[in-house]
Design a protein around this motif. Structure first.
Motif, short mmCIF file in Angstrom:
data_model
loop_
_atom_site.label_atom_id
_atom_site.label_comp_id
_atom_site.label_asym_id
_atom_site.label_seq_id
_atom_site.Cartn_x
_atom_site.Cartn_y
_atom_site.Cartn_z
N SER A 56 46.60 43.97 32.94
CA SER A 56 46.50 43.09 34.11
C SER A 56 45.36 43.56 35.02
O SER A 56 44.65 42.73 35.61
CB SER A 56 47.82 43.02 34.87
OG SER A 56 48.09 44.24 35.51
N LEU B 46 42.27 42.34 33.29
CA LEU B 46 42.16 40.89 33.50
C LEU B 46 41.78 40.57 34.93
O LEU B 46 40.96 39.67 35.18
CB LEU B 46 43.47 40.20 33.12
CG LEU B 46 43.78 40.13 31.62
CD1 LEU B 46 45.17 39.54 31.40
CD2 LEU B 46 42.74 39.30 30.89
N LEU B 47 42.36 41.29 35.89
CA LEU B 47 42.03 41.09 37.30
C LEU B 47 40.56 41.40 37.55
O LEU B 47 39.85 40.64 38.24
CB LEU B 47 42.94 41.96 38.18
CG LEU B 47 42.73 41.81 39.69
CD1 LEU B 47 43.06 40.39 40.14
CD2 LEU B 47 43.57 42.83 40.44
N GLU B 48 40.06 42.50 36.97
CA GLU B 48 38.65 42.88 37.14
C GLU B 48 37.74 41.83 36.49
O GLU B 48 36.74 41.42 37.07
CB GLU B 48 38.40 44.26 36.52
CG GLU B 48 37.01 44.79 36.73
CD GLU B 48 36.66 45.00 38.20
OE1 GLU B 48 35.48 44.84 38.53
OE2 GLU B 48 37.56 45.31 39.00
N ASN B 49 38.12 41.38 35.27
CA ASN B 49 37.33 40.34 34.60
C ASN B 49 37.34 39.04 35.41
O ASN B 49 36.32 38.33 35.49
CB ASN B 49 37.84 40.09 33.19
CG ASN B 49 37.49 41.23 32.24
OD1 ASN B 49 36.62 42.04 32.54
ND2 ASN B 49 38.18 41.29 31.12
N THR B 50 38.49 38.72 36.00
CA THR B 50 38.60 37.52 36.83
C THR B 50 37.71 37.64 38.06
O THR B 50 37.01 36.70 38.43
CB THR B 50 40.06 37.28 37.25
OG1 THR B 50 40.88 37.21 36.08
CG2 THR B 50 40.20 36.00 38.05
N ARG B 51 37.70 38.81 38.69
CA ARG B 51 36.84 39.03 39.85
C ARG B 51 35.36 38.89 39.47
O ARG B 51 34.58 38.25 40.18
CB ARG B 51 37.08 40.42 40.45
CG ARG B 51 38.34 40.52 41.25
CD ARG B 51 38.48 41.88 41.89
NE ARG B 51 39.78 41.99 42.53
CZ ARG B 51 40.50 43.07 42.57
NH1 ARG B 51 40.07 44.18 42.01
NH2 ARG B 51 41.66 43.07 43.18
N LYS B 52 35.02 39.49 38.31
CA LYS B 52 33.63 39.37 37.84
C LYS B 52 33.28 37.91 37.54
O LYS B 52 32.19 37.44 37.87
CB LYS B 52 33.42 40.21 36.59
CG LYS B 52 33.37 41.70 36.86
CD LYS B 52 33.19 42.48 35.56
CE LYS B 52 33.21 43.97 35.79
NZ LYS B 52 33.09 44.73 34.53
N ALA B 53 34.22 37.20 36.92
CA ALA B 53 33.98 35.79 36.60
C ALA B 53 33.83 34.96 37.87
O ALA B 53 32.97 34.07 37.95
CB ALA B 53 35.11 35.24 35.73
N ILE B 54 34.66 35.26 38.88
CA ILE B 54 34.55 34.54 40.15
C ILE B 54 33.21 34.84 40.82
O ILE B 54 32.54 33.94 41.33
CB ILE B 54 35.75 34.89 41.07
CG1 ILE B 54 37.03 34.27 40.52
CG2 ILE B 54 35.50 34.40 42.50
CD1 ILE B 54 38.30 34.72 41.24
#
Length: 186
Positions: free
Chosen positions: A44, A47-55
């Motif tokens: 998680s 995934l949270l870090e990847n989501t932040r990078k994607a955002i």
């Protein structure tokens, strides 16, 4: 109470060894759950870090898109002008190509060949001027014979003599012009 604990631990009897085995089993399950929980937390976090990078990437791309749209709006005016100029240039190109083909056809009709150069033309002009200089006195003499006295026989001979000289000069001019045309350019 032992019976209710044994029911909770899902064991069939209330002996100490069964309790120990059940406790060991619970401990193993607890360790397994903790490992799964740690893996899930790690996943998680990833995934949270990847989501932040994607955002962040999405925000950057949106900002870039906005800048590019602003640049497009700023460049549409000059682009329209360039397209107009391009259409004009294409039209002019067609016109000039048509004129070029017309001029080539005209030159071929009048007998121009690539061998005729500026030097050859200048030589032809010089020859023509020289011949005109030579023939002018003859023409003046011929014209003066029109004012001759009535002795026709003598006047006719003189006029005929001057006509021959004039014809010879014209022939010389014509030969000089033809030889200049047939001379290859350097």
């Amino acid at each position: 109470m032992l019976a209710s604990v044994s029911n909770l631990l899902n064991i069939k009897d209330t002996e100490m060894s069964s309790f120990l085995v059940a406790m060991g089993d619970l401990s193993l399950r607890k360790t397994d759950v903790e490992e799964k929980r740690a893996r899930a937390q790690k996943e998680s976090k990833i995934l949270l870090e990847n989501t932040r990078k994607a955002i962040a990437r999405l925000t950057y791309l949106k900002r870039t898109l906005t800048q590019l749209e602003e640049e497009i709006a700023g460049r549409e005016g000059p682009m329209a002008q360039w397209q107009t100029n391009l259409r004009i240039m294409v039209s002019k190109e067609r016109q000039y190509l048509q004129q070029l083909s017309n001029y080539k056809a005209l030159l071929s009709r009048v007998g121009y060949t690539p061998e005729i150069s500026h030097g050859v033309l200048m030589q032809m002009v010089e020859n023509r001027n020289e011949l005109e200089r030579k023939t002018k006195p003859l023409l003046d003499t011929l014209r003066s014979y029109q004012d001759l006295p009535p002795d026709k026989a003598l006047a006719a001979l003189a006029i005929e003599d001057k006509r021959r000289e004039y014809a010879a000069a014209e022939k010389y001019l014509e030969e000089a012009l033809h030889s200049a045309l047939n001379t290859p350019s350097e």
